[in-house]
Design a protein around this motif. Structure first.
Motif, mmCIF file in Angstrom:
data_model
loop_
_atom_site.group_PDB
_atom_site.id
_atom_site.type_symbol
_atom_site.label_atom_id
_atom_site.label_comp_id
_atom_site.label_asym_id
_atom_site.label_seq_id
_atom_site.Cartn_x
_atom_site.Cartn_y
_atom_site.Cartn_z
ATOM 1 N N THR A 73 0.840 -1.195 0.000
ATOM 2 C CA THR A 73 0.000 0.000 0.000
ATOM 3 C C THR A 73 0.879 1.251 0.000
ATOM 4 O O THR A 73 0.507 2.282 -0.524
ATOM 5 C CB THR A 73 -0.912 0.018 1.238
ATOM 6 O OG1 THR A 73 -0.151 -0.427 2.360
ATOM 7 C CG2 THR A 73 -2.098 -0.902 1.038
ATOM 8 N N ASN A 74 2.073 1.137 0.589
ATOM 9 C CA ASN A 74 2.987 2.264 0.641
ATOM 10 C C ASN A 74 3.864 2.270 -0.615
ATOM 11 O O ASN A 74 4.790 1.481 -0.747
ATOM 12 C CB ASN A 74 3.851 2.174 1.908
ATOM 13 C CG ASN A 74 4.720 3.400 2.071
ATOM 14 O OD1 ASN A 74 5.117 4.048 1.095
ATOM 15 N ND2 ASN A 74 5.011 3.751 3.298
ATOM 16 N N VAL A 75 3.556 3.170 -1.535
ATOM 17 C CA VAL A 75 4.239 3.211 -2.837
ATOM 18 C C VAL A 75 5.732 3.460 -2.687
ATOM 19 O O VAL A 75 6.553 2.840 -3.346
ATOM 20 C CB VAL A 75 3.656 4.336 -3.727
ATOM 21 C CG1 VAL A 75 4.260 4.276 -5.119
ATOM 22 C CG2 VAL A 75 2.154 4.221 -3.817
ATOM 23 N N LYS A 76 6.074 4.374 -1.792
ATOM 24 C CA LYS A 76 7.468 4.754 -1.616
ATOM 25 C C LYS A 76 8.300 3.539 -1.178
ATOM 26 O O LYS A 76 9.370 3.296 -1.722
ATOM 27 C CB LYS A 76 7.564 5.881 -0.577
ATOM 28 C CG LYS A 76 8.673 6.861 -0.890
ATOM 29 C CD LYS A 76 8.597 8.060 0.006
ATOM 30 C CE LYS A 76 9.925 8.790 -0.006
ATOM 31 N NZ LYS A 76 9.917 9.956 0.887
ATOM 32 N N THR A 77 7.769 2.810 -0.209
ATOM 33 C CA THR A 77 8.445 1.603 0.273
ATOM 34 C C THR A 77 8.563 0.579 -0.852
ATOM 35 O O THR A 77 9.618 -0.021 -1.056
ATOM 36 C CB THR A 77 7.643 0.969 1.428
ATOM 37 O OG1 THR A 77 7.351 1.974 2.373
ATOM 38 C CG2 THR A 77 8.424 -0.148 2.089
ATOM 39 N N ALA A 78 7.478 0.408 -1.584
ATOM 40 C CA ALA A 78 7.468 -0.580 -2.667
ATOM 41 C C ALA A 78 8.540 -0.262 -3.703
ATOM 42 O O ALA A 78 9.230 -1.159 -4.188
ATOM 43 C CB ALA A 78 6.096 -0.616 -3.324
ATOM 44 N N ILE A 79 8.701 1.015 -4.014
ATOM 45 C CA ILE A 79 9.683 1.427 -5.010
ATOM 46 C C ILE A 79 11.103 1.165 -4.511
ATOM 47 O O ILE A 79 11.957 0.683 -5.249
ATOM 48 C CB ILE A 79 9.462 2.907 -5.395
ATOM 49 C CG1 ILE A 79 8.218 2.988 -6.289
ATOM 50 C CG2 ILE A 79 10.674 3.490 -6.111
ATOM 51 C CD1 ILE A 79 7.810 4.377 -6.681
ATOM 52 N N VAL A 80 11.332 1.453 -3.241
ATOM 53 C CA VAL A 80 12.656 1.227 -2.651
ATOM 54 C C VAL A 80 12.986 -0.275 -2.669
ATOM 55 O O VAL A 80 14.087 -0.681 -3.049
ATOM 56 C CB VAL A 80 12.712 1.808 -1.219
ATOM 57 C CG1 VAL A 80 13.939 1.316 -0.483
ATOM 58 C CG2 VAL A 80 12.717 3.333 -1.274
ATOM 59 N N PHE B 71 7.853 9.487 -8.438
ATOM 60 C CA PHE B 71 6.803 8.614 -7.948
ATOM 61 C C PHE B 71 5.557 8.736 -8.813
ATOM 62 O O PHE B 71 4.739 9.628 -8.632
ATOM 63 C CB PHE B 71 6.538 8.884 -6.472
ATOM 64 C CG PHE B 71 7.756 8.607 -5.666
ATOM 65 C CD1 PHE B 71 8.206 7.305 -5.509
ATOM 66 C CD2 PHE B 71 8.507 9.631 -5.116
ATOM 67 C CE1 PHE B 71 9.357 7.027 -4.805
ATOM 68 C CE2 PHE B 71 9.660 9.362 -4.409
ATOM 69 C CZ PHE B 71 10.091 8.065 -4.250
ATOM 70 N N ALA B 72 5.488 7.853 -9.787
ATOM 71 C CA ALA B 72 4.389 7.868 -10.758
ATOM 72 C C ALA B 72 3.063 7.567 -10.073
ATOM 73 O O ALA B 72 3.037 6.993 -8.998
ATOM 74 C CB ALA B 72 4.657 6.834 -11.842
ATOM 75 N N THR B 73 2.004 7.979 -10.726
ATOM 76 C CA THR B 73 0.679 7.679 -10.172
ATOM 77 C C THR B 73 0.364 6.196 -10.336
ATOM 78 O O THR B 73 -0.340 5.614 -9.541
ATOM 79 C CB THR B 73 -0.413 8.502 -10.909
ATOM 80 O OG1 THR B 73 -0.104 8.503 -12.293
ATOM 81 C CG2 THR B 73 -0.449 9.924 -10.396
ATOM 82 N N ASN B 74 0.927 5.587 -11.357
ATOM 83 C CA ASN B 74 0.705 4.167 -11.573
ATOM 84 C C ASN B 74 1.757 3.354 -10.810
ATOM 85 O O ASN B 74 2.912 3.265 -11.206
ATOM 86 C CB ASN B 74 0.778 3.857 -13.067
ATOM 87 C CG ASN B 74 0.402 2.412 -13.371
ATOM 88 O OD1 ASN B 74 0.608 1.524 -12.549
ATOM 89 N ND2 ASN B 74 -0.142 2.178 -14.543
ATOM 90 N N VAL B 75 1.315 2.751 -9.697
ATOM 91 C CA VAL B 75 2.237 2.038 -8.807
ATOM 92 C C VAL B 75 2.917 0.874 -9.511
ATOM 93 O O VAL B 75 4.104 0.650 -9.350
ATOM 94 C CB VAL B 75 1.482 1.488 -7.574
ATOM 95 C CG1 VAL B 75 2.464 0.878 -6.589
ATOM 96 C CG2 VAL B 75 0.686 2.572 -6.905
ATOM 97 N N LYS B 76 2.137 0.138 -10.283
ATOM 98 C CA LYS B 76 2.667 -1.054 -10.943
ATOM 99 C C LYS B 76 3.810 -0.672 -11.887
ATOM 100 O O LYS B 76 4.863 -1.314 -11.893
ATOM 101 C CB LYS B 76 1.544 -1.746 -11.718
ATOM 102 C CG LYS B 76 1.674 -3.249 -11.687
ATOM 103 C CD LYS B 76 0.444 -3.910 -12.261
ATOM 104 C CE LYS B 76 0.769 -5.331 -12.692
ATOM 105 N NZ LYS B 76 -0.420 -5.999 -13.250
ATOM 106 N N THR B 77 3.598 0.378 -12.661
ATOM 107 C CA THR B 77 4.631 0.863 -13.578
ATOM 108 C C THR B 77 5.859 1.314 -12.791
ATOM 109 O O THR B 77 6.992 1.008 -13.154
ATOM 110 C CB THR B 77 4.109 2.065 -14.395
ATOM 111 O OG1 THR B 77 2.860 1.701 -14.952
ATOM 112 C CG2 THR B 77 5.069 2.456 -15.491
ATOM 113 N N ALA B 78 5.615 2.059 -11.712
ATOM 114 C CA ALA B 78 6.719 2.582 -10.905
ATOM 115 C C ALA B 78 7.580 1.447 -10.363
ATOM 116 O O ALA B 78 8.808 1.533 -10.362
ATOM 117 C CB ALA B 78 6.170 3.428 -9.762
ATOM 118 N N ILE B 79 6.935 0.368 -9.942
ATOM 119 C CA ILE B 79 7.671 -0.761 -9.381
ATOM 120 C C ILE B 79 8.511 -1.450 -10.456
ATOM 121 O O ILE B 79 9.664 -1.811 -10.228
ATOM 122 C CB ILE B 79 6.691 -1.738 -8.685
ATOM 123 C CG1 ILE B 79 6.238 -1.114 -7.361
ATOM 124 C CG2 ILE B 79 7.328 -3.100 -8.454
ATOM 125 C CD1 ILE B 79 5.199 -1.886 -6.614
#
Lengths: 164, 164
Positions: A73-80, B71-79
């Motif tokens: 749910t936490n995008v920032k954490t997921a990206i890291v 930090f894109a709005t699309n989480v899946k893409t960002a990951i």
């Protein structure tokens, strides 16, 4: 069969090695590779890459097992975490070791038999399956061992299927 | 000074090399490293890692410039992009080349002078600054060249500051 489980994070990459000569785990080791928040991101990603590469050279696994990224749910954490994972995976290529990805659901099912098991339940079963008196610490190492056990479980199941 | 700009994505990693003997760019090359959606994620991340490592060996840059993840709005893409980025960065370590990260804002400012420039404006300025008749294609390569130009700009500014 030696399986190295890996749980990549930016601050700490957990690892766990299990040896599976037959049906029962034989020897177990675990630990973590840490990176410092004082270092730049690029530096930390390199440390993760080199940490895993050195670990593979040292432990000579037949396979590496890693948890597939779940969409937190936490995008920032997921990206890291995604970046750390991206750094860890190519390290397995250097030594020609194959890498296997397991979803959190697959890991829970393989270790506890249930897809909806809680984190403490998974950790408890990791200790039980490996014949350990205590739950391996830190958490990242326990998660890494769970990934390794999932791969062992998958191999066992596919061998059984071959026999039928 | 040779600067290699990199724009990592999973399906395609753009790259652009600029040579800066003095104030003006001397020679420019660009391209992309592609990965196939038919391959497993681990395989594709390895291709990105190896693609960049080979590119560095071939082009022998003094520095690598890369866009910092926004930090894109699309989480899946960002990951997915974060994983690709995580795979690319350690490749720079092998050759001892330093890597510099620039935010999208820094890149827009360095290339166009304005932090709120549109993507076409940035690409247009990339072509103008590099003396190219057309905007470099694909987009990933143009973005990579923009990152390289940002590093060149930063170096120029810091040299000017040293003189004052």
């Amino acid at each position: 069969m030696r399986i190295l489980g890996v749980d990549p994070g930016l601050a700490a990459m957990g690892w766990g090695l299990i040896e599976y000569p037959n049906g029962t785990p034989h020897s177990v080791r675990w630990g973590q590779v840490r990176t410092s928040p004082r270092d730049a991101m690029a530096q930390r990603l390199r440390q993760i890459y080199h940490g895993l590469r050195d670990l593979i050279r040292e432990t000579e696994p037949d396979a590496v097992a890693i948890e597939q990224l779940f969409f937190a749910t936490n995008v920032k954490t997921a990206i890291v975490v995604a970046q750390a994972r991206g750094a860890a995976i190519p390290a397995t290529a250097e030594s020609g070791v194959e890498i296997f990805e397991y979803t959190p659901l697959q890991i829970k099912k393989a270790v506890t038999g249930r897809g909806r098991a809680s984190k403490p339940q998974v950790q408890h079963m990791v200790a039980a399956l490996l014949g350990l008196r205590e739950i391996p610490r830190p958490d990242h190492a326990a998660d890494a061992l769970a990934a390794a056990l999932s791969h062992a479980h998958t191999l066992k199941v596919s061998r059984l299927l071959e026999k039928t």
